[in-house]
Scaffold this motif. Structure first.
Motif, short mmCIF file in Angstrom:
data_model
loop_
_atom_site.label_atom_id
_atom_site.label_comp_id
_atom_site.label_asym_id
_atom_site.label_seq_id
_atom_site.Cartn_x
_atom_site.Cartn_y
_atom_site.Cartn_z
N TYR A 178 0.82 -1.21 0.00
CA TYR A 178 0.00 0.00 0.00
C TYR A 178 0.85 1.26 0.00
O TYR A 178 0.33 2.36 0.01
CB TYR A 178 -0.95 -0.01 1.20
N LEU A 179 2.17 1.09 -0.01
CA LEU A 179 3.01 2.29 -0.06
C LEU A 179 3.02 2.82 -1.49
O LEU A 179 2.98 2.06 -2.45
CB LEU A 179 4.43 1.94 0.39
N LEU A 180 3.07 4.14 -1.60
CA LEU A 180 2.98 4.72 -2.93
C LEU A 180 4.32 4.68 -3.65
O LEU A 180 5.38 4.77 -3.03
CB LEU A 180 2.48 6.17 -2.81
N LYS A 181 4.25 4.53 -4.95
CA LYS A 181 5.45 4.28 -5.75
C LYS A 181 6.45 5.43 -5.72
O LYS A 181 7.65 5.22 -5.79
CB LYS A 181 5.03 4.03 -7.21
N TRP A 182 5.96 6.68 -5.61
CA TRP A 182 6.88 7.82 -5.66
C TRP A 182 7.68 7.98 -4.38
O TRP A 182 8.66 8.70 -4.34
CB TRP A 182 6.11 9.12 -5.93
N MET A 183 7.27 7.26 -3.32
CA MET A 183 7.88 7.50 -2.01
C MET A 183 9.30 6.97 -1.89
O MET A 183 9.64 5.95 -2.47
CB MET A 183 7.04 6.81 -0.92
N LYS A 184 10.07 7.70 -1.09
CA LYS A 184 11.31 7.13 -0.60
C LYS A 184 11.00 6.51 0.76
O LYS A 184 9.95 6.81 1.33
CB LYS A 184 12.38 8.22 -0.44
N VAL A 185 11.95 5.73 1.29
CA VAL A 185 11.72 5.12 2.59
C VAL A 185 11.38 6.18 3.64
O VAL A 185 10.45 6.03 4.43
CB VAL A 185 12.94 4.28 3.02
N LYS A 186 12.11 7.31 3.61
CA LYS A 186 11.85 8.34 4.62
C LYS A 186 10.48 9.01 4.44
O LYS A 186 9.89 9.45 5.41
CB LYS A 186 12.98 9.37 4.66
N ASP A 187 9.98 9.04 3.20
CA ASP A 187 8.63 9.58 2.99
C ASP A 187 7.59 8.65 3.62
O ASP A 187 6.59 9.11 4.18
CB ASP A 187 8.32 9.72 1.50
N ALA A 188 7.86 7.36 3.49
CA ALA A 188 6.93 6.38 4.07
C ALA A 188 6.89 6.53 5.59
O ALA A 188 5.83 6.45 6.21
CB ALA A 188 7.34 4.96 3.67
N VAL A 189 8.06 6.78 6.18
CA VAL A 189 8.12 6.99 7.63
C VAL A 189 7.31 8.24 8.01
O VAL A 189 6.52 8.23 8.95
CB VAL A 189 9.59 7.14 8.09
N LYS A 190 7.49 9.31 7.22
CA LYS A 190 6.79 10.55 7.50
C LYS A 190 5.26 10.36 7.38
O LYS A 190 4.49 10.87 8.19
CB LYS A 190 7.27 11.63 6.53
N TYR A 191 4.89 9.61 6.36
CA TYR A 191 3.49 9.30 6.09
C TYR A 191 2.88 8.62 7.31
O TYR A 191 1.80 8.99 7.79
CB TYR A 191 3.48 8.38 4.87
N PHE A 192 3.59 7.66 7.87
CA PHE A 192 3.10 6.97 9.07
C PHE A 192 3.05 7.91 10.27
O PHE A 192 2.13 7.86 11.07
CB PHE A 192 3.99 5.76 9.39
N LYS A 193 4.06 8.75 10.36
CA LYS A 193 4.13 9.67 11.49
C LYS A 193 2.95 10.65 11.45
O LYS A 193 2.36 10.96 12.48
CB LYS A 193 5.46 10.45 11.41
#
Lengths: 125, 231
Positions: free
Chosen positions: B84-99
């Motif tokens: 469900y993570l979006l393709k444009w994301m970097k790992v740190k964006d995914a962390v921010k998204y969760f935060k």
């Protein structure tokens, strides 16, 4: 630490056996501190609750004791090591006798073969 | 102690197909429960209802005494079996998204877990292998301070060394104040971390109990029992 468990028998019993063995062989001595539940669970890759159960059972049997806030320690009872040794020896002998009987040996034959083998071991060092 | 999850007679139908036919399951605090069954047995459907993504057709389910909704979503950390993570994301964006999404997200823990999993914050999500993606999602899900973790096939599609790593992360990060429900069909790899197991077949729980007691009573590993039940 990597230990091969036999998943067919309860894991808490196997962990108890490992600790008992360490006490009998002197790897763990009276008053020695056992690793914390969490530490040991992570090392053995088992559920912390399973380890908790092993420690609780060992405590119930008087083999270890827990001091609030400081941890779990090997018991200081004088006869404990000897008793453990006897108990573990009994388990080994019982299963040996059972297997010999299933091979068709009589009591006397079992005793005879054991004394022959121990002589043999003595001779060959 | 009150159970963290309680389901009674839980049913779910998709048109004319019955996915769940009355599931009763209790999960106590501080326990890790394995929900075991082959593909199509209803595992994922059950988890989705617990996570508040699907509604039950009949029966009831309570999480921490509450029906699935806003509150339960705030205390349930769910690892779905799809990406469900979006393709444009970097790992740190995914962390921010969760935060941004979850008040109970612990960024420090996430950093530790990413490091443990050898994941680089600056990698693009789409560049990650399947195993790496699985590790990333698990890291994010375990970084929440949830009361109930729902992990749907956390070992699916990853190689044995990655599996070890994932198992280590689960054991290391499990706290007595939370519970976990884990589905898998790779029983052998993971059975040592279960307190309790429930076998689900064709939308029904066919066998459940304490893992150690089952081993003792049946003189079989959970993996062997699984093969017996689902052969």
């Amino acid at each position: 630490m990597h230990i091969e468990f036999n998943d067919k028998t309860p894991i808490y019993l196997q962990i108890m056996d490992i600790i008992k063995m360490d006490i009998v062989t002197g790897k763990l001595k009276a008053k020695d501190k056992l690793p914390s539940v969490r530490e040991m669970a992570i090392n053995l890759k088992v559920n912390p609750n399973t380890l908790q159960r092993s420690y609780q059972e060992l405590e119930r049997l008087g083999i270890v004791y827990t001091q609030r806030g400081t941890g779990t320690f090997v018991g200081e009872e004088k006869n404990m090591v000897n008793d453990l040794k006897k108990e573990m020896a009994k388990e080994v002998i019982d299963s040996f006798i059972l297997r010999m009987k299933s091979l068709g040996f009589t009591d006397n034959e079992i005793i005879k073969s054991v004394s022959e083998e121990t002589m043999e071991v003595k001779k060959n060092g | 102690m009150d159970n963290i999850l309680k389901s009674e007679g839980l049913c779910k139908s998709y048109l004319n197909k019955k996915a769940l036919r009355g599931v009763d399951l209790d999960i106590m605090p501080g326990r890790i429960v394995g929900l075991l069954g082959p593909n199509g047995s209803g595992k994922t459907t059950f988890l989705k209802i617990a996570a508040g993504i699907l509604h039950a057709s009949k029966g009831k389910i309570l999480i921490d005494g509450t029906e699935p909704g806003v509150y339960t979503k705030s205390i349930v950390s769910y690892l779905p079996d799809n990406e469900y993570l979006l393709k444009w994301m970097k790992v740190k964006d995914a962390v921010k998204y969760f935060k941004d999404f979850y008040a109970d997200f612990d960024e420090k823990k996430a950093k530790e877990l990413l490091e443990f999993m050898n994941l680089d914050e600056n990698s693009a999500v789409k560049s990650l292998s399947k195993g790496m993606k699985e590790k990333l999602m698990l890291s994010l899900v375990l970084s929440r301070k949830a009361k109930l973790y729902i992990l749907d096939e956390p070992l699916g599609g990853v190689d044995p060394t990655a599996r070890e790593k994932i198992l280590d992360a689960i054991v290391n990060n499990f706290s007595e104040n939370s519970s976990m429900i884990i589905t898998t069909h790779l029983v052998n790899d993971i059975e040592r971390i279960f307190d309790d197991v429930a076998f689900i077949s064709d939308g029904e729980i066919v066998l459940q109990g304490n893992a150690e007691e089952l081993r003792r009573d049946k003189k079989k590993s959970i993996d062997e029992l699984y093969r017996e039940v689902f052969q």
